[in-house]
Design a protein around this motif. Structure first.
Motif, mmCIF file in Angstrom:
data_model
loop_
_atom_site.group_PDB
_atom_site.id
_atom_site.type_symbol
_atom_site.label_atom_id
_atom_site.label_comp_id
_atom_site.label_asym_id
_atom_site.label_seq_id
_atom_site.Cartn_x
_atom_site.Cartn_y
_atom_site.Cartn_z
ATOM 1 N N PHE A 33 0.837 -1.194 0.000
ATOM 2 C CA PHE A 33 0.000 0.000 0.000
ATOM 3 C C PHE A 33 0.875 1.247 0.000
ATOM 4 O O PHE A 33 1.879 1.321 0.712
ATOM 5 N N ALA A 34 0.500 2.216 -0.822
ATOM 6 C CA ALA A 34 1.293 3.441 -0.984
ATOM 7 C C ALA A 34 1.022 4.395 0.171
ATOM 8 O O ALA A 34 0.358 5.419 0.024
ATOM 9 N N ASN A 35 1.559 4.039 1.338
ATOM 10 C CA ASN A 35 1.261 4.820 2.536
ATOM 11 C C ASN A 35 2.366 4.595 3.552
ATOM 12 O O ASN A 35 2.577 3.479 4.010
ATOM 13 N N GLY A 36 3.121 5.628 3.890
ATOM 14 C CA GLY A 36 4.128 5.540 4.937
ATOM 15 C C GLY A 36 5.447 4.944 4.474
ATOM 16 O O GLY A 36 5.607 4.532 3.323
ATOM 17 N N ASP A 37 6.403 4.908 5.402
ATOM 18 C CA ASP A 37 7.707 4.314 5.123
ATOM 19 C C ASP A 37 7.581 2.800 5.011
ATOM 20 O O ASP A 37 6.625 2.199 5.488
ATOM 21 N N VAL A 38 8.585 2.193 4.389
ATOM 22 C CA VAL A 38 8.611 0.740 4.262
ATOM 23 C C VAL A 38 8.863 0.124 5.635
ATOM 24 O O VAL A 38 9.870 0.387 6.285
ATOM 25 N N HIS A 39 7.935 -0.685 6.071
ATOM 26 C CA HIS A 39 8.000 -1.364 7.359
ATOM 27 C C HIS A 39 8.985 -2.530 7.250
ATOM 28 O O HIS A 39 9.208 -3.078 6.168
ATOM 29 N N ILE A 40 9.560 -2.947 8.363
ATOM 30 C CA ILE A 40 10.511 -4.055 8.334
ATOM 31 C C ILE A 40 9.842 -5.339 7.833
ATOM 32 O O ILE A 40 10.472 -6.180 7.188
ATOM 33 N N GLY A 41 8.529 -5.483 8.097
ATOM 34 C CA GLY A 41 7.807 -6.648 7.577
ATOM 35 C C GLY A 41 7.659 -6.602 6.073
ATOM 36 O O GLY A 41 7.742 -7.631 5.388
ATOM 37 N N THR A 42 7.436 -5.411 5.522
ATOM 38 C CA THR A 42 7.370 -5.256 4.057
ATOM 39 C C THR A 42 8.737 -5.496 3.448
ATOM 40 O O THR A 42 8.848 -6.064 2.356
ATOM 41 N N ALA A 43 9.793 -5.073 4.153
ATOM 42 C CA ALA A 43 11.155 -5.333 3.687
ATOM 43 C C ALA A 43 11.404 -6.834 3.606
ATOM 44 O O ALA A 43 12.017 -7.320 2.650
ATOM 45 N N LEU A 44 10.954 -7.576 4.594
ATOM 46 C CA LEU A 44 11.065 -9.041 4.555
ATOM 47 C C LEU A 44 10.464 -9.584 3.276
ATOM 48 O O LEU A 44 11.077 -10.401 2.577
ATOM 49 N N ASN A 45 9.251 -9.127 2.955
ATOM 50 C CA ASN A 45 8.557 -9.613 1.768
ATOM 51 C C ASN A 45 9.343 -9.313 0.494
ATOM 52 O O ASN A 45 9.542 -10.189 -0.359
ATOM 53 N N LYS A 46 9.804 -8.067 0.363
ATOM 54 C CA LYS A 46 10.531 -7.675 -0.838
ATOM 55 C C LYS A 46 11.874 -8.398 -0.948
ATOM 56 O O LYS A 46 12.307 -8.765 -2.045
ATOM 57 N N ILE A 47 12.547 -8.613 0.172
ATOM 58 C CA ILE A 47 13.838 -9.312 0.150
ATOM 59 C C ILE A 47 13.651 -10.759 -0.270
ATOM 60 O O ILE A 47 14.418 -11.293 -1.090
ATOM 61 N N LEU A 48 12.632 -11.428 0.278
ATOM 62 C CA LEU A 48 12.361 -12.808 -0.125
ATOM 63 C C LEU A 48 12.106 -12.900 -1.624
ATOM 64 O O LEU A 48 12.612 -13.802 -2.309
ATOM 65 N N LYS A 49 11.313 -11.983 -2.140
ATOM 66 C CA LYS A 49 11.036 -11.983 -3.583
ATOM 67 C C LYS A 49 12.325 -11.781 -4.373
ATOM 68 O O LYS A 49 12.556 -12.450 -5.395
ATOM 69 N N ASP A 50 13.154 -10.848 -3.921
ATOM 70 C CA ASP A 50 14.380 -10.542 -4.656
ATOM 71 C C ASP A 50 15.358 -11.712 -4.611
ATOM 72 O O ASP A 50 16.064 -11.971 -5.595
ATOM 73 N N ILE A 51 15.426 -12.409 -3.492
ATOM 74 C CA ILE A 51 16.283 -13.597 -3.410
ATOM 75 C C ILE A 51 15.872 -14.605 -4.483
ATOM 76 O O ILE A 51 16.720 -15.184 -5.182
ATOM 77 N N ILE A 52 14.577 -14.814 -4.618
ATOM 78 C CA ILE A 52 14.081 -15.788 -5.594
ATOM 79 C C ILE A 52 14.371 -15.319 -7.023
ATOM 80 O O ILE A 52 14.837 -16.097 -7.863
ATOM 81 N N ILE A 53 14.088 -14.055 -7.297
ATOM 82 C CA ILE A 53 14.334 -13.513 -8.638
ATOM 83 C C ILE A 53 15.812 -13.644 -9.001
ATOM 84 O O ILE A 53 16.171 -14.093 -10.104
ATOM 85 N N LYS A 54 16.683 -13.255 -8.103
ATOM 86 C CA LYS A 54 18.121 -13.318 -8.389
ATOM 87 C C LYS A 54 18.603 -14.765 -8.515
ATOM 88 O O LYS A 54 19.484 -15.069 -9.331
ATOM 89 N N TYR A 55 18.043 -15.656 -7.728
ATOM 90 C CA TYR A 55 18.429 -17.058 -7.849
ATOM 91 C C TYR A 55 17.984 -17.631 -9.194
ATOM 92 O O TYR A 55 18.760 -18.319 -9.877
ATOM 93 N N LYS A 56 16.748 -17.364 -9.573
ATOM 94 C CA LYS A 56 16.268 -17.877 -10.865
ATOM 95 C C LYS A 56 17.079 -17.290 -12.017
ATOM 96 O O LYS A 56 17.354 -17.974 -13.004
ATOM 97 N N THR A 57 17.461 -16.024 -11.901
ATOM 98 C CA THR A 57 18.315 -15.408 -12.917
ATOM 99 C C THR A 57 19.661 -16.119 -12.968
ATOM 100 O O THR A 57 20.185 -16.418 -14.044
#
Length: 997
Positions: free
Chosen positions: A58-82
């Protein structure tokens, strides 16, 4: 001569101190300057696709540490598949509409208006019950605190600016996390192209008959003045006023049914009483009156009502109560008793539940079953009000009109207190007490919601609720065809579709089944301005006109002009633009002012993103597999949210599920296992703001990413300084290992100095064989999305096989052998394999550090993130592996003896020792075959073997010979070369090579 200058001492510019907070932004700027993401996509242009579809934050407020967890997990997968050779584009998105933004913006607008009293607040009529009564752009108190009104376009423009402000902020913060993606072309649910595709999907769903308009109870937030989606409701412990009320039985003077309710304010809307036909009831005499209550609850009721004594007049079976009529306790109407077996229980209350069909789902269903009006005498402000659902003479007394249901600071409400006063005055209140229970709250205003029937748009889910209760707790549960046959419509499609999806962990499928199984029809209309408008019209007699062809034509207008056009144009103008006269049976006199539920927004991304973005298409695939995402990854709350809305909308509009695999992670929780939330910040619960930015300032991104990888994210993740510091130590160990390897490659280039596999030394083949096994385990863990296993295996390998064993054992050959000696070049070859292999394996997690290390590897260049995985070769046969295992097992038994010799002052460093081994032939067979290797493993100057013995024995003595000044080995040839009287023959050769002799 100073022989130190002749040593091959390590050197590298790869710093020992990470200084991540300073260095990471520099590398990020380099990536952006070099357009790294685009270069990766170009390098994988012809590769098979792997599509991870981003669930929009949601486009509201700073990135929460929980949202960072989500984005990092996604990025790990993307970079691994690459890394594994896939084309894995990442299109980030944002959810932009909805209540939180409109609520916040409206508050800010009211504050500004209050500080500028000369600005007129507007005077157009209010928007009520989801159907405006005027064609003029409706002004209302959006956000609901009653201090100013603004027109829709003004509110929407302010909301748009607010959302875009936080999109820019969050984009910067996500990029700082090392997440690579098409950040310049994200998908935004506020973009006109997205809104247009969302409307086209909506048109398909309408056309297939899933959408209807009806009057049903929905969650209503009084402060926010809107209906709420299930996912916008959270449950908290709440104290309600529980009351027992006397309902006089018609035709039986002095006889009363005692009903139970925890919402006294709903009593004005009472139209029936429910009982359980399977219960036994008792008619009792107490305090000069006759009461009917459940037999099983009679004792508890008597105690609460303080009956000194009671006499049971007769027993009644539940079936005898059917059709019994009662007089409403304070309104001029009567009602009947009806069986409500599935919700009337014997665990609390009286065995009778008052029924207000306009204020509860069970009440509504029973009312529909028996043809009762869906009566809801509550207005948009959450106040009691008369309406046209019943004749005026059958509605409540004047003193209740305008009483607010919203609870005040003391937990009481005007409406409840007024009803209680009327009950007491009429001698109808038997008992009242505080009742603690779990109750739904609005997640934005943090106030209790009410159930309120009003005309709304719904998606019909289908029949068959609550038929899979036995599945609870069964991770691998799969419904049978017989069980699925109990379902119909969209619910059946969803329950069947769950079977075709891979759920990680397996219980995710059960959780979604449970969510679909129990949900009512989906209320999709909202009384808000900040959203995608529902393009429906109303005729002179409230005829509702919603047509797929009109929706599609409106979608074309939205794609060209944006959805503000709905609020900017009059009904007549819109009707003309949309050719309503060609489709409607009568003229449109007003337009709807409702907007679509925001879960329709984000849930439509299968149509608006997956089907529209060419880079997400699976080339060479047919049918649905062209656009279906390989993976959705979100938190466990999204089984009620995005996972479910995406599935239902895609099934209704596209005919198939939008995803092939769904991966679920837990929540960030504090050390007390409570979910970390913004509301707890500043209360002493946390020492720092729980934003990603704050943690990055303290630790750097790579430590945060390594911490995320270290956790089994399938469960809730505890955020604590202790855990982060422990991971920081692991990071330092990994960085030091990379630095050690790089520092010994300063004079090595793979194309000139690499040694062929067959010429590698035994120790080098051993470590490369161990690394090949590590690589196999790590890749398997990545493939299973078990990143904590990656962390465990890599950290263990670095700490044990590398730091404690190999790195320590090869120092002598690296530092003291001749620079170009075969043995040193062999080890450098192994180190080059290790540092490149580790950099690749770590690149999905330690995105900055692995890329930094890669730059220092001789002959590599470019970025590790463009690289493709190269599998290591297994170096050892089964027989060789057996030998090496025996050697290291034997080493473990000998090292304590060396330590004893050190403690007794017999030797200082281990190179001062000579070891004599005795034992059984089979115990020492490997050591005898590889004597020089085993001496190196022990790091002693001499090794010899004694006589055969039953038990292994290691005798430690002073080494023979003289200590070499350069390598510190004790050798018998020290001083033979008169030009170098203090060093051994091996060192003489090395020195001569340095001198060019």
């Amino acid at each position: 001569m100073d022989y130190k200058n002749t040593l091959n001492l390590p050197r590298t510019d790869f710093a020992m101190k990470a200084d991540l907070v300073a260095r990471e932004p520099q590398r990020l700027a380099k990536w952006e300057k070099e357009n790294l993401y685009a270069r990766i996509q170009e390098a994988r242009a012809t590769a098979p696709k792997f599509v991870l579809h981003d669930g929009p934050p949601f486009a509201n407020g700073d990135v929460h540490i929980g949202t960072a967890l989500n984005k990092i997990l996604k990025d790990i997968i993307i970079k691994y598949k690459t890394l594994r050779g896939f084309s894995a584009p990442y299109i980030p998105g944002w959810d932009c509409h909805g209540l939180p933004i409109e609520f916040k913006v409206s508050q800010e607008m009211r504050k500004r208006a209050a500080s500028s009293p000369g600005v007129p607040p507007g005077s157009a009529p209010e928007h009520t019950s989801g159907t405006p009564t005027s064609d003029a752009p409706t002004r209302r108190d959006a956000g609901g605190t009653g201090t100013g009104t603004f027109d829709p376009v003004t509110i929407r423009s302010a909301c748009d600016a607010y959302a875009r402000k936080y999109i820019d902020l969050q984009r910067t913060q996500f990029k700082r996390l090392g997440v690579l993606g098409d950040w310049e072309h994200p998908y935004l649910t506020l973009n006109k192209e997205y809104e247009a595709d969302e409307l086209r999907l909506f048109a398909d769903i309408v056309e297939k008959g899933f959408v209807y308009r009806g009057k049903k109870p929905v969650y209503w937030s009084i402060p926010c003045r809107t209906a709420l989606a299930e996912a916008e409701v959270e449950y908290h412990d709440h104290t309600s006023t529980s009351v027992f009320v006397k309902f006089p039985v018609v035709g039986q003077p002095g006889t009363f049914i005692i009903i139970w309710t925890t919402t006294p304010w709903t009593l004005p809307a009472n139209l029936a009483v429910a009982y359980n036909s399977t219960f036994s009831y008792s008619q009792v005499m107490a305090n000069g009156e006759t009461y009917i209550v459940s037999t099983m609850l009679l004792g508890a009721v008597s105690e609460k009502c303080k009956w000194d004594g009671y006499q049971i007049i007769r027993s009644l079976e539940g079936t005898q109560l059917a059709g019994l009529e009662y007089q409403h306790p304070f309104v001029n109407r009567t009602g009947k008793l009806h069986a409500g077996d599935h919700f009337v229980t014997n665990d609390t209350g009286t065995g009778f539940v008052h029924i207000a069909p306009g204020h509860g789902l069970d009440d509504y269903n029973l009312g529909r079953q028996f043809g009762l009006p869906i009566y809801s005498p509550v207005d948009d402000d959450g106040k009691l009000a008369t309406n046209t659902d019943l004749p005026l003479e059958q509605q409540f007394c004047a003193e209740l009109i305008g009483k607010s249901i919203l609870e005040k600071g003391d937990g009481k409400s005007e409406a409840n207190e007024a009803v209680l006063a009327i009950l007491r005055a009429g001698d109808k209140l038997v008992h009242a007490e505080d009742y603690k229970h779990s109750y739904p709250f609005c997640w934005r205003s943090k106030t209790p919601v009410i159930f309120r029937a009003m005309d709304q748009w719904f998606i019909k889910i289908g029949d068959g609720q609550k038929s899979l209760e036995t599945m609870t707790g069964q991770e691998n549960y799969h419904p049978t065809e017989v069980q699925l046959a109990r379902y119909s419509g969209l619910r059946r499609l969803a329950m069947k579709s769950v079977e075709s999806v891979q759920w990680i962990p397996g219980w995710g499928g059960n959780r979604l089944r449970g969510a679909v199984d129990s949900r009512p029809d989906w209320c999709i209309s909202r009384q808000r301005f900040w959203g995608v408008p529902i393009p429906s019209f109303y005729g002179a007699k409230d005829l509702t006109m919603l047509y797929p062809v009109v929706i599609r034509k409106f979608a074309d207008l939205v794609e060209q002009h944006g959805s503000n056009i709905w609020f900017e144009k009059s009904t007549e103008e819109l009707a003309r633009l949309l050719d309503m006269d060609k489709h409607a049976p009568e003229a449109a006199v007003r337009k709807s002012m409702d907007t679509l539920d925001v879960w329709i927004d984000s849930g439509s991304s299968s149509r608006a993103v997956l089907k529209q973005r060419k880079e997400l298409q699976h080339e060479g695939k047919l049918g649905d597999e062209v656009w279906q995402a390989d993976l959705y990854l979100e938190g466990s709350d999204q089984h009620r949210g995005w996972f479910q809305s995406s599935l239902l909308l895609s099934l209704a509009g596209n005919g198939v599920a939008p995803y092939k695999t769904v991966l679920t992670h837990g929540f960030m929780v504090d050390e007390d296992r409570e979910k970390i939330s913004k509301s707890k910040q500043g209360t002493g619960a946390y020492l720092k703001p729980q934003t990603a930015e704050q943690y990055i300032k303290d630790y750097g991104v790579d430590v945060i990413r390594l911490w995320v990888a270290s956790q089994d994210y399938r469960n809730d993740i505890v955020v604590s300084e202790e855990r982060l510091k422990k991971v920081s130590e692991t990071y330092r160990g990994i960085r030091n290992a990379l630095r050690y390897q790089l520092s010994n490659l300063y004079d090595f280039h793979p194309s000139h100095h690499a040694v062929a596999d067959k010429d590698l030394t035994g120790l080098d083949r051993w470590i490369l064989n161990e690394f090949a096994k590590l690589e196999r385990d790590v890749l398997a863990a990545y493939d299973k999305y078990e990143f904590h296993v990656v962390y465990q295996r890599v950290s263990q390998f670095v700490a044990v096989e590398l730091s404690s064993q190999y790195h320590d054992l090869v120092k002598d050959r690296l530092y003291t052998d001749a620079a170009n000696s075969p043995r040193r070049r062999s080890t450098q070859t192994a180190l080059c394999h290790l540092v490149t292999g580790l950099s690749r394996l770590l690149a999905p997690i330690l995105v900055f550090t692995a890329d930094e290390a890669w730059e220092f590897v001789p002959g590599m260049g470019d970025s590790v993130h463009v690289e493709e995985f190269v599998a290591s070769r297994v170096m050892l046969s089964a027989e060789d592996e057996k030998d090496w295992k025996e050697l290291f097992d034997l080493r473990v038994r000998v090292l304590p003896e060396l330590e004893k010799a050190r403690q007794s002052k017999l030797i200082g460093k281990s190179l001062e020792a000579k070891v004599t081994l005795s034992g059984a032939a089979d115990q020492l067979a490997s050591a005898r075959r590889h004597a020089d290797v085993f001496r190196e493993l022990l790091n002693v100057s001499q090794l010899q073997f004694g006589t055969d013995a039953a038990d292994l024995r290691a005798e430690i003595a002073k080494a023979d010979g003289t200590k070499c000044e350069r390598c510190w080995h004790f050798e018998n040839d020290v001083g033979r070369d008169t030009a170098h009287p203090t060093i051994c023959g091996r060192c003489v050769e090395a020195v001569k090579q340095v001198a060019g002799v």
